[in-house]
Design a protein around this motif. Structure first.
Motif, short mmCIF file in Angstrom:
data_model
loop_
_atom_site.label_atom_id
_atom_site.label_comp_id
_atom_site.label_asym_id
_atom_site.label_seq_id
_atom_site.Cartn_x
_atom_site.Cartn_y
_atom_site.Cartn_z
N UNK A 1 42.83 47.62 42.45
CA UNK A 1 43.61 48.76 42.00
C UNK A 1 42.97 49.27 40.72
N UNK A 2 43.56 50.29 40.12
CA UNK A 2 42.99 50.90 38.91
C UNK A 2 42.87 49.87 37.80
N UNK A 3 41.76 49.95 37.09
CA UNK A 3 41.55 49.00 36.01
C UNK A 3 40.59 49.57 34.98
N UNK A 4 40.75 49.11 33.76
CA UNK A 4 39.80 49.43 32.69
C UNK A 4 39.85 48.31 31.67
N UNK A 5 38.68 47.81 31.29
CA UNK A 5 38.60 46.79 30.26
C UNK A 5 38.97 45.39 30.71
N UNK A 6 39.19 45.19 32.02
CA UNK A 6 39.51 43.86 32.54
C UNK A 6 38.25 43.26 33.15
N UNK A 7 37.84 42.14 32.63
CA UNK A 7 36.53 41.56 32.98
C UNK A 7 36.53 40.95 34.37
N UNK A 8 35.57 41.33 35.22
CA UNK A 8 35.43 40.69 36.53
C UNK A 8 35.24 39.19 36.37
N UNK A 9 35.86 38.42 37.25
CA UNK A 9 35.76 36.99 37.19
C UNK A 9 36.89 36.32 36.44
N UNK A 10 37.57 37.10 35.57
CA UNK A 10 38.68 36.54 34.82
C UNK A 10 39.97 37.32 34.99
N UNK A 11 39.91 38.49 35.62
CA UNK A 11 41.10 39.32 35.86
C UNK A 11 41.36 39.41 37.36
N UNK A 12 42.63 39.31 37.75
CA UNK A 12 42.99 39.27 39.16
C UNK A 12 42.73 40.58 39.88
N UNK A 13 42.55 41.68 39.11
CA UNK A 13 42.30 42.97 39.75
C UNK A 13 40.97 42.97 40.51
N UNK A 14 40.04 42.09 40.11
CA UNK A 14 38.71 42.06 40.72
C UNK A 14 38.62 40.96 41.77
N UNK A 15 38.09 41.31 42.94
CA UNK A 15 37.80 40.35 43.99
C UNK A 15 36.30 40.07 44.02
N UNK A 16 35.94 38.80 43.92
CA UNK A 16 34.54 38.43 43.87
C UNK A 16 33.93 38.49 45.26
N UNK A 17 32.77 39.12 45.35
CA UNK A 17 32.08 39.25 46.63
C UNK A 17 30.78 38.48 46.65
N UNK A 18 29.80 39.05 47.31
CA UNK A 18 28.52 38.38 47.52
C UNK A 18 27.69 38.36 46.24
N UNK A 19 26.76 37.44 46.22
CA UNK A 19 25.81 37.41 45.12
C UNK A 19 24.89 38.62 45.20
N UNK A 20 24.28 38.97 44.09
CA UNK A 20 23.45 40.17 44.02
C UNK A 20 22.13 39.97 44.74
N UNK A 21 22.14 40.25 46.00
CA UNK A 21 20.90 40.26 46.78
C UNK A 21 21.02 41.36 47.80
N UNK A 22 20.03 42.24 47.86
CA UNK A 22 20.12 43.37 48.76
C UNK A 22 20.87 44.51 48.10
N UNK A 23 21.10 45.58 48.86
CA UNK A 23 21.77 46.77 48.33
C UNK A 23 22.80 47.26 49.31
N UNK A 24 23.73 48.04 48.79
CA UNK A 24 24.72 48.71 49.62
C UNK A 24 24.27 50.14 49.86
#
Length: 475
Positions: A442-465
């Protein structure tokens, strides 16, 4: 005798329900809806007037008073920008008798008005059904047909509730609506419930309520998103998707879907269009079964630009009615400034001084690139859209030479940009952080990925979208 009886009943209805209940038609396909209360026009040097000043003609049919921006200890917190600052003794709840007088004056002129819960910032999420039902009791007593010693608008009774939910999952709003609907069913006058989802479908913040509760109007925000009106004519513009939701998913199969647009320059970061483009779009979507008109953010900006008048003249003309006072509502002193909104700085060709287009780079509106010997200008945010395919790119003309190679965004993960604490992200936005891709729920600002529930962790950085959809926040 029958004629006398009919007239007497009509007079009784006006006295009982108020004149406005006879004028506003939620099933109309020609309604013009404006938000009021946040003085957004101040961003362009203007000032939003009192509510009653916008009710003096037939331009706007339905007003959304914004906002109840927070819920604190189960109670609503009202924010009306510069329109009201006084509070009840011992309370943080605003006490706005002048606004209450304006509400009644507008209703007497045939307008419907609802209180909006939400906005771009604030804390108003409800995930618990019991909390939703309890909050409905508060809203009923404070703004609608109930009783309370602290009613911000005095004895004025608003015509319903709008949900402008832009963060959270908000499952508790299903019971909130159901509780209000139970009260509406025994009331002696009609009430309405509306919602203002953002155009990406499904809208995460409102999905639960939209699919499980009864709405009368859905005011879809077709701006500040890839699917906004700036994408009209492409597959990104998705009014048809929302009409399909209305016919196939919504509990109310007669729910009306309105085209939400910025009222003019200053109303949004993207999706600002002129009256001719708006009418072109309206003329192409008005045949949809559940089309219901147009919504604008917000009334001060829409009056300053003249967009509300243009929309009303077109839509109300479609229903066979016109208003002679419409030509007086535009602000002549601001009309000349509208010409400055066109991108006059766009070159007409020449040397390829612009960087070469890159499929992995991200481009904001008015960014320029060179591609196959021609210069192109982006009309809105873009990534991996080939310039020769058309929108969002405009062909400026031929150029010679080769532009500099674009510099990749530091810290990015392929085509996914690095997370920034100063950037606002809406539901569906993807960022890279700490070597992983994260998706905003959902909408977010200033909430750090990995420590805030608003962010869902996905794949490691390999390849591109193929592309990253960035959904900017509306208000």
């Amino acid at each position: 005798m029958n004629l006398f009886h009919t007239a007497l009943c009509a007079l009784f209805s006006i006295a009982l329900f108020g004149q406005y209940t006879l004028a506003f038609n939620p099933l109309s396909k020609t309604n013009v809806v404006n938000y009021w209360g946040q003085n957004s026009v101040s961003s362009t040097g203007g000032s939003e007037g009192d509510l009653v000043t916008y009710c003096q003609d037939d331009t706007v049919d339905f007003f959304v008073v914004a906002f109840v921006s927070q819920i604190v200890n189960g109670a609503p917190v009202l924010n009306l920008a510069n329109h009201c600052g006084a509070t009840f003794p011992g309370s943080n709840l605003l006490n706005c008798p002048k606004v209450g007088q304006d509400i009644k004056a507008c209703q007497a002129k045939g307008k419907a008005l609802v209180i909006s819960i939400g906005g771009a910032s604030g804390s108003y999420s409800i995930d618990d059904p019991a909390a939703g039902a309890a909050f409905a009791e508060q809203i009923w007593n404070i703004f609608l047909g109930g009783n309370s010693a602290t009613r911000p608008f005095g004895d004025a009774i608003l015509d319903g509730v709008d949900l402008d939910l832009e963060s959270g999952t908000n499952k508790g709003y299903v019971s909130f609506i159901q509780t209000l609907r139970a009260k509406f069913a025994t009331a002696s006058r009609p009430y309405y419930i509306t919602s203002a989802p953002q155009c990406p479908y499904p809208d995460l913040a409102t999905q639960a309520a939209l699919n499980a509760a009864w709405f009368d109007l859905v005011l879809v925000q077709f701006y500040n998103n890839y699917c906004g009106v700036q994408s009209y004519g492409t597959n990104n513009f998705n009014f048809d998707t929302w009409n399909t939701w209305a016919t196939d998913v919504s509990i109310n199969k007669n729910v009306r879907v309105l085209l939400g647009v910025p009222g003019g320059p200053g109303g949004a970061g993207s999706g600002v269009i002129g009256s001719s483009q708006l009418i072109t779009i309206l003329s192409s979507i008005k045949s949809y079964s559940n089309f219901g008109g147009v919504m604008m953010w917000d009334v001060g900006i829409a009056k300053q630009s003249g967009l509300a008048v243009a929309a009303a003249n077109y839509l109300h003309g479609q229903s066979g009615t016109t208003t002679t006072t419409r030509t007086t509502t535009a602000t002549p002193t601001t009309t000349t400034s509208r010409t400055t909104t066109a991108p006059t700085s766009t070159p007409t060709g020449g040397a390829c001084s612009a960087p070469a287009w890159s499929a992995t780079a991200t481009y904001n509106a008015q960014a320029q690139v060179s591609y196959n010997g021609r210069l192109y200008t982006a009309q809105w945010w873009s990534q991996n859209n080939i310039p020769t395919d058309g929108a969002p790119w405009t062909d400026v003309g031929p150029c010679s030479g080769t532009g500099p190679t674009p510099t990749p965004t530091p810290g990015g993960c392929g085509s996914v940009g690095a997370w920034s604490s100063s950037t606002a992200y809406s539901g569906g936005a993807k960022v890279s952080y700490g070597g992983f891709i994260y998706t905003a729920q959902w909408w977010t600002q200033g909430e750090t990925p990995g420590s805030a529930s608003v962010w869902t962790k996905g794949a490691a950085c390999s390849g591109t979208l193929r592309r990253r959809r960035f959904y900017a926040n509306r208000r």
